[in-house]
Design a protein around this motif. Structure first.
Motif, PDB file in Angstrom:
ATOM      1  N   LEU A 154       6.348  -5.813  45.156  1.00  0.00           N
ATOM      2  CA  LEU A 154       6.613  -5.479  43.759  1.00  0.00           C
ATOM      3  C   LEU A 154       7.693  -6.393  43.183  1.00  0.00           C
ATOM      4  CD1 LEU A 154       5.870  -3.423  41.521  1.00  0.00           C
ATOM      5  CD2 LEU A 154       7.749  -2.015  42.345  1.00  0.00           C
ATOM      6  N   LEU A 155       8.763  -6.590  43.946  1.00  0.00           N
ATOM      7  CA  LEU A 155       9.842  -7.490  43.511  1.00  0.00           C
ATOM      8  C   LEU A 155       9.326  -8.912  43.321  1.00  0.00           C
ATOM      9  CD1 LEU A 155      13.129  -6.741  45.512  1.00  0.00           C
ATOM     10  CD2 LEU A 155      12.917  -7.154  43.068  1.00  0.00           C
ATOM     11  N   ALA A 156       8.557  -9.392  44.279  1.00  0.00           N
ATOM     12  CA  ALA A 156       8.036 -10.757  44.193  1.00  0.00           C
ATOM     13  C   ALA A 156       7.141 -10.928  42.975  1.00  0.00           C
ATOM     14  CB  ALA A 156       7.276 -11.114  45.471  1.00  0.00           C
ATOM     15  N   ASP A 157       6.321  -9.904  42.675  1.00  0.00           N
ATOM     16  CA  ASP A 157       5.439  -9.996  41.515  1.00  0.00           C
ATOM     17  C   ASP A 157       6.222  -9.981  40.207  1.00  0.00           C
ATOM     18  OD1 ASP A 157       3.151 -10.230  42.970  1.00  0.00           O
ATOM     19  OD2 ASP A 157       2.645  -8.114  42.914  1.00  0.00           O
ATOM     20  N   MET A 159      -1.362 -12.534  39.878  1.00  0.00           N
ATOM     21  CA  MET A 159      -0.462 -11.426  40.197  1.00  0.00           C
ATOM     22  C   MET A 159      -1.148 -10.115  39.877  1.00  0.00           C
ATOM     23  SD  MET A 159       3.004 -12.967  38.537  1.00  0.00           S
ATOM     24  CE  MET A 159       2.135 -13.244  37.017  1.00  0.00           C
ATOM     25  N   THR A 160      -1.517  -9.370  40.917  1.00  0.00           N
ATOM     26  CA  THR A 160      -2.292  -8.158  40.699  1.00  0.00           C
ATOM     27  C   THR A 160      -1.524  -6.893  41.028  1.00  0.00           C
ATOM     28  OG1 THR A 160      -3.180  -8.322  42.943  1.00  0.00           O
ATOM     29  CG2 THR A 160      -4.444  -9.371  41.190  1.00  0.00           C
ATOM     30  N   THR A 161      -0.376  -6.995  41.677  1.00  0.00           N
ATOM     31  CA  THR A 161       0.355  -5.792  42.045  1.00  0.00           C
ATOM     32  C   THR A 161       1.118  -5.250  40.846  1.00  0.00           C
ATOM     33  OG1 THR A 161       0.610  -6.564  44.300  1.00  0.00           O
ATOM     34  CG2 THR A 161       2.096  -4.854  43.579  1.00  0.00           C
ATOM     35  N   THR A 162       0.808  -4.040  40.414  1.00  0.00           N
ATOM     36  CA  THR A 162       1.525  -3.366  39.342  1.00  0.00           C
ATOM     37  C   THR A 162       1.863  -1.975  39.799  1.00  0.00           C
ATOM     38  OG1 THR A 162      -0.429  -2.404  38.317  1.00  0.00           O
ATOM     39  CG2 THR A 162       0.128  -4.646  37.662  1.00  0.00           C
ATOM     40  N   LEU A 163       2.659  -1.275  39.019  1.00  0.00           N
ATOM     41  CA  LEU A 163       3.016   0.092  39.391  1.00  0.00           C
ATOM     42  C   LEU A 163       1.805   1.010  39.374  1.00  0.00           C
ATOM     43  CD1 LEU A 163       6.476   0.577  37.682  1.00  0.00           C
ATOM     44  CD2 LEU A 163       5.987   0.476  40.118  1.00  0.00           C
ATOM     45  N   ASP A 164       0.808   0.690  38.582  1.00  0.00           N
ATOM     46  CA  ASP A 164      -0.389   1.525  38.539  1.00  0.00           C
ATOM     47  C   ASP A 164      -1.153   1.456  39.859  1.00  0.00           C
ATOM     48  OD1 ASP A 164       0.181   2.254  35.956  1.00  0.00           O
ATOM     49  OD2 ASP A 164      -0.974   0.601  35.084  1.00  0.00           O
ATOM     50  N   HIS A 165      -1.103   0.298  40.527  1.00  0.00           N
ATOM     51  CA  HIS A 165      -1.848   0.124  41.762  1.00  0.00           C
ATOM     52  C   HIS A 165      -0.969   0.266  42.996  1.00  0.00           C
ATOM     53  CE1 HIS A 165      -4.159  -2.066  38.650  1.00  0.00           C
ATOM     54  NE2 HIS A 165      -5.210  -1.616  39.312  1.00  0.00           N
ATOM     55  N   TRP A 166       0.322   0.189  42.816  1.00  0.00           N
ATOM     56  CA  TRP A 166       1.230   0.173  43.958  1.00  0.00           C
ATOM     57  C   TRP A 166       1.452   1.580  44.482  1.00  0.00           C
ATOM     58  CZ3 TRP A 166       6.133   2.288  44.768  1.00  0.00           C
ATOM     59  CH2 TRP A 166       6.781   1.841  45.916  1.00  0.00           C
ATOM     60  N   GLU A 167       1.381   1.750  45.788  1.00  0.00           N
ATOM     61  CA  GLU A 167       1.610   3.046  46.400  1.00  0.00           C
ATOM     62  C   GLU A 167       2.759   2.920  47.391  1.00  0.00           C
ATOM     63  OE1 GLU A 167       0.416   5.904  45.816  1.00  0.00           O
ATOM     64  OE2 GLU A 167      -1.332   5.516  44.570  1.00  0.00           O
ATOM     65  N   PRO A 168       3.738   3.845  47.318  1.00  0.00           N
ATOM     66  CA  PRO A 168       4.818   3.821  48.300  1.00  0.00           C
ATOM     67  C   PRO A 168       4.268   4.212  49.657  1.00  0.00           C
ATOM     68  CG  PRO A 168       4.949   5.822  47.010  1.00  0.00           C
ATOM     69  CD  PRO A 168       3.856   4.990  46.393  1.00  0.00           C
ATOM     70  N   ALA A 169       4.901   3.808  50.724  1.00  0.00           N
ATOM     71  CA  ALA A 169       4.394   4.109  52.061  1.00  0.00           C
ATOM     72  C   ALA A 169       5.532   4.136  53.067  1.00  0.00           C
ATOM     73  CB  ALA A 169       3.347   3.079  52.478  1.00  0.00           C
ATOM     74  N   LEU A 170       5.323   4.923  54.108  1.00  0.00           N
ATOM     75  CA  LEU A 170       6.132   4.890  55.312  1.00  0.00           C
ATOM     76  C   LEU A 170       5.214   4.438  56.432  1.00  0.00           C
ATOM     77  CD1 LEU A 170       7.900   8.359  54.972  1.00  0.00           C
ATOM     78  CD2 LEU A 170       9.034   6.150  54.782  1.00  0.00           C
ATOM     79  N   SER A 171       5.749   3.838  57.445  1.00  0.00           N
ATOM     80  CA  SER A 171       4.917   3.491  58.591  1.00  0.00           C
ATOM     81  C   SER A 171       4.807   4.700  59.510  1.00  0.00           C
ATOM     82  CB  SER A 171       5.517   2.307  59.344  1.00  0.00           C
ATOM     83  OG  SER A 171       6.721   2.690  59.981  1.00  0.00           O
TER      84      SER A 171
END
Length: 515
Positions: free
Chosen positions: A250-253, A1-13
């Motif tokens: 993020l939820l899944a992690d 599990m590598t997704t954390t808030l430090d690496h996670w970026e919000p996005a829009l398409s």
């Protein structure tokens, strides 16, 4: 599990950005890369420099008027190539003095690269678009932080309180608002959560979903690996998550972190979760509360072959579920094993139609030690399996009440009167009959219990006095005195067949009620 808030970026398409009200005011038109509009926009960058690509880190939507590119087709093509190399999300060109119409060179280059190119037909302040997108991304960031902490706090509280796996999954399904499925590495379903109709829809199509489980995510199907210390042992899937993909990951992690912690603290293994899955399924089959047809997707997703099969329902008394599962694997018999109440373990075999169910059941029973295997008649229709499970449970209950000299595999025909009494044990008339017939012994909790035991053995051995004396380690004269006391207290003659039969039925009913 590598997704954390430090690496996670919000996005829009890109597609979502183009539907914003402020953007629509500029009359946007997609002139190239229309197939790539679902690319994520991580940031918006306004730039007129021809070498803007060196300033990008990927995921940017670049806004430009192209003022420095007008009249130089080579620069225009290189500009698009630079954005492509920098992995920009899209380029937005405001039409005006530099380019009154979409430039063909840029459009063709963008189409070749697969880079979305959008032109704005009306004058549009880039600052408004930048402000709108950046504010939405920041709000998403804070919303993700809030959701992440809420999920983590909730799941940690449940784990600390000793909640079972199902309770954790129910909470995850609540936060994700979609079905949740936990599988082992073979993609067999171990547990599910969510609205029952939605979960059933997922399980009904599980064979196709399982084949795609190792592929790329899409259409709201988001997964996270379960494991630790270099070992993977399963995965959790959010099935049809309707939010954006980044938040879903993020939820899944967060869910995966909680499940791994739950396993570590409880000392559970993936096999234990498989046992829990089988127990839930077989318990529902035995109870009959859930229609068999609704349980079929769960059975199939759990890895049980169900198409054109013969099902053999078994209940094993005093059996170790781990040993039973090991024997099934040793014999190569597909089946489910689950521990029920009162020391009974349910086993559901799934055999090919051309296999001999009686022989394979006997082989299975022969591998077990100090156990009684109760079997129902084989079923070829899945809808008949619940009745078969209840029949096997009934036979096992009848055996538990003290029958002697039974075969290794006990069936309904082997329990005779004892089985019938077992079925009728809760009838008030049967209960009052038993109390009335045995009142002379039941009213005395002292010697009455000892005499009941002698009576039980005497009747079970077919009124064999020698065998009864031997089993109770008493002499023949001593047994005669006890039998005389029993007859006196009950007011019966045990040498009379009808009176002995009446007492025997009453004793069977009494034992069934006590059991």
């Amino acid at each position: 599990m590598t997704t954390t808030l430090d690496h996670w970026e919000p996005a829009l398409s890109v597609r979502q950005v183009l539907t914003l009200e402020r953007v629509l005011a500029g009359e946007p038109e997609v002139v190239a890369g229309a197939a790539q509009l679902d690319r994520a926009v991580r940031w918006v960058h306004v730039a007129e420099a021809a070498d803007v690509g060196v300033m990008l880190s990927g995921g940017e939507m670049v806004l430009t008027t192209g003022v420095l590119l007008a009249g130089d087709e080579g620069a225009q093509a290189e500009y698009i190539q630079s954005l492509h190399r920098a992995e920009a999300a899209a380029v937005v060109l405001g039409l005006g003095r530099a380019f009154p119409a979409p430039p063909d060179v840029m459009r063709r280059a963008a189409e070749r690269c697969g880079l979305p190119m959008v032109v704005l037909h009306r004058p549009f302040p880039f600052a408004e678009l930048t402000e709108e997108v950046q504010s939405r991304l920041v709000r998403r960031k804070f919303a993700a932080v809030s959701l992440s902490e809420a999920v983590r706090t909730s799941l940690t509280g449940l784990i600390t309180a000793g909640a079972p796996l199902q309770r954790l999954l129910d909470d995850i399904a609540h936060h994700s608002a979609c079905p949740v499925v936990v599988t082992n590495l073979a993609h067999r379903v171990l547990a599910t959560a969510g609205e029952r109709p939605a979960v059933d829809d997922v399980l009904r199509d599980w064979e196709r979903i399982a084949r795609q489980a190792g592929g790329s995510e899409g259409d709201g199907w988001i997964r996270a690996e379960l494991g630790g210390r270099g070992e993977r042992w399963g995965q959790i899937l959010l099935c049809g998550y309707r939010g954006d993909t980044a938040t879903g990951r993020l939820l899944a992690d967060r869910a995966a972190e909680a499940l791994v912690l739950h396993r570590m603290l409880a000392g559970n293994s993936a096999h234990t979760w498989e046992e829990q899955s089988a127990q839930s399924l077989l318990t529902d089959l035995v109870s009959g509360v859930v229609p068999a047809r609704q349980l079929l997707p769960r059975a199939r997703a759990a890895g049980l072959p169900v198409n054109r099969r013969t099902f053999v329902p078994l209940v094993v008394r005093d059996g170790d579920p781990a040993e039973l599962d090991r024997v099934l694997r040793l014999l190569g018999l597909p089946g489910l094993v689950a521990e029920l109440a009162d020391g009974a373990t349910a086993v559901l075999l799934s055999l090919a139609r051309d296999q001999d169910a009686a022989v394979l059941t006997a082989n299975f029973a022969a591998r077990l030690t100090q156990t009684v295997v109760a079997a129902a008649d084989p079923r070829t229709a899945w809808d008949d399996v619940p009745a078969g499970m209840r029949e096997a449970r009934h036979v096992a209950d009848a055996v538990a009440s003290g029958a002697l000299d039974l075969p290794a595999v006990v069936r309904l025909k082997d329990v005779h009167l004892r089985g019938l009494i077992r079925l009728l044990r809760d009838d008030p008339h049967v209960q009052s009959f038993a109390e009335r017939e045995l009142d002379g012994l039941l009213c005395d909790s002292g010697s009455g219990e000892g005499l009941l035991a002698v009576l039980r053995t005497y009747l079970a051995t077919g009124r064999n006095k020698s065998r009864t004396a031997q089993l109770h380690h008493v002499s023949r004269p001593a047994l005669y005195r006890r039998l005389e006391a029993i007859q006196t207290r009950l007011g019966v003659d045990l040498d009379d067949f009808e009176q002995a039969a009446s007492v025997h039925i009453a004793l069977l009913a009494h034992d069934a009620q006590q059991g």
